[in-house]
Write a protein that holds these residues in place. Structure first.
Motif, PDB file in Angstrom:
ATOM      1  N   ALA A  49      -6.096   6.450  15.064  1.00 41.08           N
ATOM      2  CA  ALA A  49      -6.757   6.375  16.381  1.00 41.08           C
ATOM      3  C   ALA A  49      -7.353   7.718  16.766  1.00 41.08           C
ATOM      4  CB  ALA A  49      -5.760   5.910  17.430  1.00 41.08           C
ATOM      5  N   GLU A  50      -6.739   8.826  16.362  1.00 37.57           N
ATOM      6  CA  GLU A  50      -7.253  10.148  16.718  1.00 37.57           C
ATOM      7  C   GLU A  50      -8.413  10.550  15.817  1.00 37.57           C
ATOM      8  OE1 GLU A  50      -4.048  12.883  16.546  1.00 37.57           O
ATOM      9  OE2 GLU A  50      -2.859  11.877  18.110  1.00 37.57           O
ATOM     10  N   GLN A  51      -8.310  10.276  14.500  1.00 39.81           N
ATOM     11  CA  GLN A  51      -9.341  10.723  13.569  1.00 39.81           C
ATOM     12  C   GLN A  51     -10.506   9.741  13.479  1.00 39.81           C
ATOM     13  OE1 GLN A  51      -7.678  11.782   9.789  1.00 39.81           O
ATOM     14  NE2 GLN A  51      -5.997  13.004  10.697  1.00 39.81           N
ATOM     15  N   GLY A  52     -10.292   8.473  13.703  1.00 35.21           N
ATOM     16  CA  GLY A  52     -11.362   7.480  13.690  1.00 35.21           C
ATOM     17  C   GLY A  52     -11.668   6.938  12.317  1.00 35.21           C
ATOM     18  N   ARG A  53     -11.582   7.755  11.287  1.00 37.42           N
ATOM     19  CA  ARG A  53     -11.906   7.299   9.922  1.00 37.42           C
ATOM     20  C   ARG A  53     -11.030   8.082   8.935  1.00 37.42           C
ATOM     21  NH1 ARG A  53     -16.384   5.207   6.957  1.00 37.42           N
ATOM     22  NH2 ARG A  53     -16.566   6.116   4.858  1.00 37.42           N
ATOM     23  N   ILE A  54     -10.432   7.340   7.993  1.00 41.95           N
ATOM     24  CA  ILE A  54      -9.553   7.966   7.007  1.00 41.95           C
ATOM     25  C   ILE A  54      -9.844   7.341   5.648  1.00 41.95           C
ATOM     26  CG2 ILE A  54      -7.155   8.237   6.237  1.00 41.95           C
ATOM     27  CD1 ILE A  54      -6.309   8.276   9.137  1.00 41.95           C
ATOM     28  N   GLU A  55      -9.925   8.181   4.641  1.00 38.43           N
ATOM     29  CA  GLU A  55     -10.086   7.721   3.265  1.00 38.43           C
ATOM     30  C   GLU A  55      -8.913   8.242   2.440  1.00 38.43           C
ATOM     31  OE1 GLU A  55     -13.764   8.464   1.408  1.00 38.43           O
ATOM     32  OE2 GLU A  55     -14.986   7.725   3.081  1.00 38.43           O
ATOM     33  N   LEU A  56      -8.300   7.359   1.631  1.00 34.78           N
ATOM     34  CA  LEU A  56      -7.170   7.705   0.781  1.00 34.78           C
ATOM     35  C   LEU A  56      -7.430   7.237  -0.646  1.00 34.78           C
ATOM     36  CD1 LEU A  56      -4.145   6.650   3.054  1.00 34.78           C
ATOM     37  CD2 LEU A  56      -5.074   8.951   2.731  1.00 34.78           C
ATOM     38  N   THR A  57      -6.851   7.956  -1.587  1.00 33.85           N
ATOM     39  CA  THR A  57      -6.937   7.606  -3.008  1.00 33.85           C
ATOM     40  C   THR A  57      -5.512   7.382  -3.523  1.00 33.85           C
ATOM     41  OG1 THR A  57      -8.926   8.935  -3.265  1.00 33.85           O
ATOM     42  CG2 THR A  57      -7.756   8.295  -5.287  1.00 33.85           C
ATOM     43  N   SER A  58      -5.315   6.339  -4.293  1.00 30.07           N
ATOM     44  CA  SER A  58      -3.973   6.002  -4.775  1.00 30.07           C
ATOM     45  C   SER A  58      -3.490   7.033  -5.783  1.00 30.07           C
ATOM     46  CB  SER A  58      -3.966   4.608  -5.403  1.00 30.07           C
ATOM     47  OG  SER A  58      -4.766   4.583  -6.569  1.00 30.07           O
ATOM     48  N   VAL A  59      -2.189   7.046  -5.993  1.00 25.17           N
ATOM     49  CA  VAL A  59      -1.582   7.945  -6.976  1.00 25.17           C
ATOM     50  C   VAL A  59      -2.051   7.542  -8.376  1.00 25.17           C
ATOM     51  CG1 VAL A  59       0.422   8.384  -5.533  1.00 25.17           C
ATOM     52  CG2 VAL A  59       0.452   6.456  -7.116  1.00 25.17           C
ATOM     53  N   PRO A  60      -1.989   8.443  -9.345  1.00 22.15           N
ATOM     54  CA  PRO A  60      -2.470   8.110 -10.695  1.00 22.15           C
ATOM     55  C   PRO A  60      -1.721   6.924 -11.281  1.00 22.15           C
ATOM     56  CG  PRO A  60      -2.161  10.471 -10.459  1.00 22.15           C
ATOM     57  CD  PRO A  60      -1.611   9.847  -9.218  1.00 22.15           C
ATOM     58  N   LEU A 106       0.809  -1.220   0.000  1.00 23.56           N
ATOM     59  CA  LEU A 106       0.000   0.000   0.000  1.00 23.56           C
ATOM     60  C   LEU A 106       0.842   1.271   0.000  1.00 23.56           C
ATOM     61  CD1 LEU A 106      -2.794  -1.002   2.563  1.00 23.56           C
ATOM     62  CD2 LEU A 106      -2.864  -1.097   0.059  1.00 23.56           C
ATOM     63  N   ALA A 107       1.983   1.276   0.669  1.00 25.35           N
ATOM     64  CA  ALA A 107       2.765   2.513   0.804  1.00 25.35           C
ATOM     65  C   ALA A 107       3.188   3.095  -0.540  1.00 25.35           C
ATOM     66  CB  ALA A 107       3.985   2.261   1.693  1.00 25.35           C
ATOM     67  N   PRO A 108       3.668   2.306  -1.509  1.00 29.61           N
ATOM     68  CA  PRO A 108       4.024   2.927  -2.792  1.00 29.61           C
ATOM     69  C   PRO A 108       2.821   3.456  -3.568  1.00 29.61           C
ATOM     70  CG  PRO A 108       5.123   0.796  -2.528  1.00 29.61           C
ATOM     71  CD  PRO A 108       4.062   0.878  -1.466  1.00 29.61           C
ATOM     72  N   ARG A 109       1.632   2.944  -3.264  1.00 31.52           N
ATOM     73  CA  ARG A 109       0.457   3.321  -4.046  1.00 31.52           C
ATOM     74  C   ARG A 109      -0.351   4.454  -3.410  1.00 31.52           C
ATOM     75  NH1 ARG A 109       1.747  -1.838  -4.753  1.00 31.52           N
ATOM     76  NH2 ARG A 109       1.468  -2.792  -6.827  1.00 31.52           N
ATOM     77  N   PHE A 110      -0.256   4.596  -2.099  1.00 35.83           N
ATOM     78  CA  PHE A 110      -1.001   5.642  -1.396  1.00 35.83           C
ATOM     79  C   PHE A 110       0.000   6.567  -0.724  1.00 35.83           C
ATOM     80  CE2 PHE A 110      -3.933   2.133  -1.781  1.00 35.83           C
ATOM     81  CZ  PHE A 110      -5.146   2.735  -2.098  1.00 35.83           C
ATOM     82  N   GLU A 111       0.069   7.779  -1.208  1.00 34.11           N
ATOM     83  CA  GLU A 111       1.005   8.745  -0.659  1.00 34.11           C
ATOM     84  C   GLU A 111       0.610   9.116   0.770  1.00 34.11           C
ATOM     85  OE1 GLU A 111       2.965  13.071  -1.879  1.00 34.11           O
ATOM     86  OE2 GLU A 111       1.387  12.149  -3.112  1.00 34.11           O
TER      87      GLU A 111
END
Length: 501
Positions: free
Chosen positions: A82-93, A67-72
């Motif tokens: 743990a602090e935010q509770g919910r996170i959404e990420l989009t992969s690099v083009p 995942l690390a190379p694909r999601f900056e």
């Protein structure tokens, strides 16, 4: 029981219901449930993804490697889950213009629920054939094994310069493994400097180590979304180059102390190496020699500065220099140059490997002057001997005739041009005996000449064929040589007739 069997046998058969064309199989999403770095549960696609990822480290390490190379900013975002509770990420083009991946991370009761969504596969209802999947997995395993077996580091960088993949040799060299090979450090450490534009030719890179520097020849290949690098170990090449450089420096220092001018030309007849003595002897400027002139350009400059024999015409000189170059390339060749200024140079040409030619310029003016002076002294000494009335001959310690005067040649009727260096004391005593007859003096002369112990002068008389007494003397000379002298015998004083008063 029998009735039930008969009933079932004669009962009308029902055709199984066909599945509706709209009823496509639904793909199960890839969902991971982690308690810290421990995988608690996962769906089937999620476990397949972890299994297909690089097999080193824990499940969390392998998931991060995917995942690390694909999601900056994946590692930073997961640290704040743990602090935010919910996170959404989009992969690099994606370079192949496929829809970007989406990642949904939720913090649920101390657990991290990660959902990976591929929009390209949603609703398509496409199932992968088992045999095709197995073939792809076998090929992937083969490629991984091949790259991990390479002794040379291979790694891939993305467009931003981050290292997104590396083989086992790179990981071992970069010490990316933690306590064991099951623990992989992410992001991967950088070993070599990042280059914005890949070099078309290999570049020599140095890697510092406690045991000493390690050298690599790095090859870079531009990809659509990054760069692939291949580092070939170059320690052996560096050691060979260092040894060659030290050897050349040693030769250069040795040549610098030689009084003989040295000029080495390659197969194209261009000057490659020279020493300071060449500058002193030829009076050519260091700038001219450092520009690596050709052999003919150097000879032209020597002719212009009158540092070579004056030719009758330029055409004959060019032919002479061409013959000199060909003779030097074919084998050992030596010429003596008498310069207009009075100096005398010996020019020696020697062939070298791969068509190269070396020329040696030696100032032999002093040797020539010494030889001329020595020759003049010899001629003077010979002239003095020729003026002596006594017949004189000198024999070396080996018994060979070294020199004689004209009186000796006339007395014994020998030719000086055919006797020097060819007549021994044995031949000479035989000639003496032929002229004067047998005498005990001749064996004594032979023994006297060849004797190495202490010797005393021998004197005696013999008679010539006409009865004239001949006085003979054999005198030892320094170095084991012997002088043989022959002169008419003196008449005793008492034998002279008395004059009357």
């Amino acid at each position: 029981m029998l009735a039930l069997l008969l009933l079932s046998h004669f009962a009308p058969r029902q055709t199984p219901a066909r599945p509706s064309a709209a009823a496509h199989p639904v793909l199960e999403p890839a969902v991971f449930l982690f308690d810290d770095h421990h995988l608690v549960d996962a769906t089937g696609p999620a476990r397949s993804l972890i299994a297909a990822t690089r097999a080193s480290g824990s499940d969390w390490d392998r998931l991060c490697a995917f995942l690390a190379p694909r999601f900056e900013g994946f590692a930073r975002a997961m640290g704040a889950l743990a602090e935010q509770g919910r996170i959404e990420l989009t992969s690099v083009p994606d370079p192949e213009r496929r829809p970007p991946l989406r990642l949904l991370a939720e913090h649920l009761g101390g657990l991290a629920r990660i959902t990976l969504i591929d929009p390209a596969a949603e609703g398509s209802g496409v199932l992968v054939d088992g045999l095709s999947q197995r073939a792809l997995e076998d090929e992937l395993a083969l490629l991984r094994q091949a790259f991990d077996s390479l002794p040379a580091p291979v790694w891939r960088e993305d467009a931003q310069g981050g290292i997104c993949w590396a083989n086992r040799a790179y990981l071992l060299l970069s010490e990316a493994f933690g306590d064991s090979e099951e623990c992989l450090v992410w992001p991967l450490p950088r070993l070599f400097p990042h280059e914005e534009t890949p070099h078309p030719t290999p570049r020599r890179l140095r890697l510092a180590r406690q045991s000493g520097p390690v050298w690599f020849d790095c090859h870079s290949f531009a990809l659509t979304d990054g760069t692939l690098h291949y580092a070939q170990p170059a320690d052996a090449a560096v050691r060979a180059e260092t040894a060659l450089r030290d050897f050349v420096q040693t030769l250069t220092k040795t040549f610098a102390g030689l009084p003989i001018g040295l000029a080495i030309f390659d197969r194209e007849r261009r000057l490659q190496l020279f020493n300071p003595a060449l500058i002193d002897l030829t009076q050519l400027s260091p700038d001219f020699l450092s520009a690596r002139p050709t052999l003919y350009a150097l000879l032209d400059r020597l002719r212009e500065s009158r540092m070579m024999p004056e030719p009758k015409d330029y055409r004959s000189w060019r032919l002479q220099m061409t013959a000199l170059e060909k003779a030097a390339a074919a084998g050992f060749h030596t010429e003596t140059w008498s310069l207009p200024g009075g100096q005398t140079y010996r020019v020696t040409g020697r062939p070298h490997p791969d068509g190269a030619v070396a020329f040696l310029f030696e100032d032999i003016t002093a040797d020539i002057s010494l030889s001329r002076r020595f020759r003049a002294e010899l001629e003077l000494s010979q002239e003095v001997l020729d003026l002596m009335p006594e017949a004189v001959a000198v024999f070396r310690a080996s018994g060979e005739l070294a020199l004689s005067n004209r009186a000796y040649d006339r007395l014994w009727q020998v030719e000086p041009g055919t006797t020097l260096g060819r007549v021994t004391i044995l031949d000479a005593t035989r000639r003496w005996q032929e002229v004067c007859g047998a005498s005990m003096l001749w064996p004594q002369a032979r023994a006297f000449c060849l004797r190495s112990a202490e010797r005393l002068t021998i004197e005696d008389e013999v008679s010539l064929p006409d009865g004239t007494p001949l006085h003979c003397r054999f005198v030892p000379i320094q170095g084991g040589a012997m002088l043989a002298g022959f002169s008419p015998a003196r008449v005793p004083v008492g034998a002279l007739p008395q004059s009357s008063i």
